[in-house]
Design an enzyme around this catalytic site. Structure first.
Site, short mmCIF file in Angstrom:
data_model
loop_
_atom_site.label_atom_id
_atom_site.label_comp_id
_atom_site.label_asym_id
_atom_site.label_seq_id
_atom_site.Cartn_x
_atom_site.Cartn_y
_atom_site.Cartn_z
CE LYS A 139 -4.34 1.17 2.35
NZ LYS A 139 -5.05 1.01 3.64
O1 G3P Z 1 -9.24 2.11 4.32
C1 G3P Z 1 -8.92 3.36 4.82
C2 G3P Z 1 -9.58 3.56 6.11
O2 G3P Z 1 -8.96 2.81 7.11
C3 G3P Z 1 -9.71 4.96 6.52
O3 G3P Z 1 -10.89 5.03 7.21
O4 G3P Z 1 -12.49 5.93 8.77
O5 G3P Z 1 -10.03 6.35 9.10
O6 G3P Z 1 -11.27 7.49 7.28
P1 G3P Z 1 -11.20 6.27 8.14
#
Ligand code: G3P
Length: 217
Positions: free
Chosen positions: A83
């Site tokens: 990633k």
């Molecule tokens: O896949 C990316 C994710 O982990 C980010 O999610 O909720 O931290 O914006 P969030």
């Protein structure tokens, strides 16, 4: 639509995997922190548990160092997806690592132009962050739709991996638009089963069944 689970919690992955709900896993530095585990150890455990792609994120910001980290992460298992952040250096690393036959997930995507660049650089997956766009009063779903249109216009193979999914509606809209994959926390995937009419209907059936005085077993 493929379901990836956005977590580094082994128990949560195992529970969903047993139901056939896990086509892959995504992690990031924040999720590794939350798990309290060593990145190499926990990533190996996840790769042993799950057949599909497991994203492990580099933390370097300069291309050569990203490539070195990506190669090391890729040694963990065959199903590792490296990633990389959507920066110019990340795109350079994407081109190199994808050229070596490694799966690459380009993350932190917030515009269709960024997604176009990632596809040109050979990304296996592009991760547009829906929830974080919603956080700043933009519509994350518009981005998924725009990337779908552009990739389809030109036949790019890069898979759209809808990320930063916070709600069941994000999941539904991603599927409706045609994202290839969504990655969501276990709580969101489990919440997709809920409907008040299901609960109400079941309650009625149970109540009527009790009145029959019968048993099946
Ligand atoms: O896949 C990316 C994710 O982990 C980010 O999610 O909720 O931290 O914006 P969030």
């Amino acid at each position: 639509m493929k379901f990836f689970v956005d977590t580094a919690e082994i128990d949560a992955i195992a529970e969903l995997n047993a139901l056939g709900m896990v086509d892959g896993v995504t992690t990031n530095p924040s999720l590794i922190l939350k798990s309290g585990r060593d990145i190499l150890e926990v990533t190996k455990e996840i790769c042993d548990l799950v057949d599909g792609p497991v994203s492990a994120e580099v933390v370097a910001t300069e291309a050569d160092a990203m490539i070195a980290e990506g190669r090391k992460l890729a040694e963990i298992a065959e199903n590792i997806t490296v990633k990389l952040p959507l920066t110019w250096d990340g795109l350079k690393a994407c081109k190199t690592l994808s050229g070596e036959g490694k799966m690459v997930n380009v993350t932190l995507c917030f515009s269709a132009n960024q997604a176009l660049l990632a596809a040109k650089a050979g990304a296996t997956f592009i991760s547009p962050f829906i929830g974080r766009l919603d956080d700043i009063n933009l519509d994350g779903m518009d981005l998924i739709a725009d990337i779908r249109t552009i990739y389809d216009n030109y036949g790019f193979d890069t898979q759209i991996l809808a990320a930063s999914i916070r709600t069941v509606n994000h999941a539904f809209e991603s599927a409706r638009i045609g994202a290839d994959v969504m990655t969501a926390p276990p709580s969101v995937i489990k919440a997709m089963v809920k409907h008040p009419l299901t609960d109400k209907g079941l309650e009625q059936f149970m109540s009527d069944w009790a009145k029959t005085g019968q048993s099946i077993l």
